[in-house]
Scaffold this motif. Structure first.
Motif, mmCIF file in Angstrom:
data_model
loop_
_atom_site.group_PDB
_atom_site.id
_atom_site.type_symbol
_atom_site.label_atom_id
_atom_site.label_comp_id
_atom_site.label_asym_id
_atom_site.label_seq_id
_atom_site.Cartn_x
_atom_site.Cartn_y
_atom_site.Cartn_z
ATOM 1 N N GLY A 102 0.707 -1.193 -0.044
ATOM 2 C CA GLY A 102 0.013 -0.046 0.001
ATOM 3 C C GLY A 102 0.669 1.273 0.060
ATOM 4 N N ARG A 103 1.941 1.105 -0.134
ATOM 5 C CA ARG A 103 2.893 2.086 0.122
ATOM 6 C C ARG A 103 2.940 3.240 -1.222
ATOM 7 N NH1 ARG A 103 5.720 6.382 1.033
ATOM 8 N NH2 ARG A 103 8.093 6.484 1.060
ATOM 9 N N GLY A 104 2.765 2.912 -2.178
ATOM 10 C CA GLY A 104 2.748 3.812 -3.367
ATOM 11 C C GLY A 104 4.410 3.850 -4.157
ATOM 12 N N LEU A 105 4.305 4.351 -5.058
ATOM 13 C CA LEU A 105 5.524 4.423 -5.746
ATOM 14 C C LEU A 105 6.144 5.727 -5.575
ATOM 15 C CD1 LEU A 105 7.682 3.111 -7.869
ATOM 16 C CD2 LEU A 105 6.271 4.037 -9.544
ATOM 17 N N ASP A 106 7.320 5.578 -4.889
ATOM 18 C CA ASP A 106 7.943 6.689 -4.010
ATOM 19 C C ASP A 106 8.800 7.664 -5.110
ATOM 20 O OD1 ASP A 106 9.233 8.798 -2.327
ATOM 21 O OD2 ASP A 106 9.624 7.480 -0.962
ATOM 22 N N HIS A 107 8.912 8.871 -4.951
ATOM 23 C CA HIS A 107 9.783 9.446 -6.076
ATOM 24 C C HIS A 107 11.147 9.178 -5.650
ATOM 25 C CE1 HIS A 107 11.667 12.754 -3.092
ATOM 26 N NE2 HIS A 107 10.695 12.073 -2.626
#
Length: 181
Positions: A53-58
């Protein structure tokens, strides 16, 4: 491992940039099968931290370049390990903002560069107990782990790497390298 599902949302964990960067999208393909393959390559007993659930970090610019890059032809995958060689944000000082490189940062960078140059993956893995400058250099592992993802994708992770960028920003090493796939 984070965000293997299709259309993983982006994490906009940065500030002070042009508004266009906060509206950019990168529609990720479904990589759940690949994520299972990667997790399956880990040695028995080695945990794989999963944060779906973290998402794609920059991650220092991970998803922005993905929009312009192309994958490896053989597998359809481009492996980028993104993160500063140093990430001690809680320890930033006024002197660092003015260009000073603290000893713990320079010492950690020299240690990591030497281990990379000698192909000493086990040494790099033991950074918490063997590296100078700890825990300042990496109070958490999130910006150090991409190093091992990159080395793990290399055809010969124990071979010396080619340094492509050296130097410091805000007192943190931005040491970058390239491996042979």
């Amino acid at each position: 491992m984070s965000g293997p599902a299709a259309h993983t949302p982006l994490v906009y964990a940065f500030g002070g940039f042009h508004p266009r960067y906060y509206t950019m999208r990168y529609d990720t393909p479904d990589a759940t099968a690949l994520a299972r393959r990667v997790a399956g390559t880990m040695p028995d007993g080695e945990p794989v931290h999963q944060h779906a659930g973290r998402g794609l970090d920059h991650g220092g610019g991970a998803w922005v370049p993905l929009m312009a890059m192309y994958p490896l032809a053989e597998e359809g995958v481009l492996v980028i390990g993104s993160g500063f060689m140093m990430h001690g944000l809680p320890f930033i000082s006024r002197a660092m903002l003015e260009g000073q490189v603290p000893g713990w940062s320079a010492d950690f960078d020299a240690w990591a560069a030497d281990a990379l140059a000698r192909g000493m993956v086990d040494e790099l893995a033991a950074f918490r107990t063997r590296a100078p400058g700890m825990p300042y250099a990496h109070p958490t592992v999130d910006h150090y782990i991409p190093l091992f993802i990159t080395l793990g994708a290399a055809a010969h992770p124990d071979r010396p790497v080619r340094t492509t960028v050296e130097g410091y920003t805000i007192g943190f090493s931005k040491h970058s390298f390239q491996t042979a796939v």
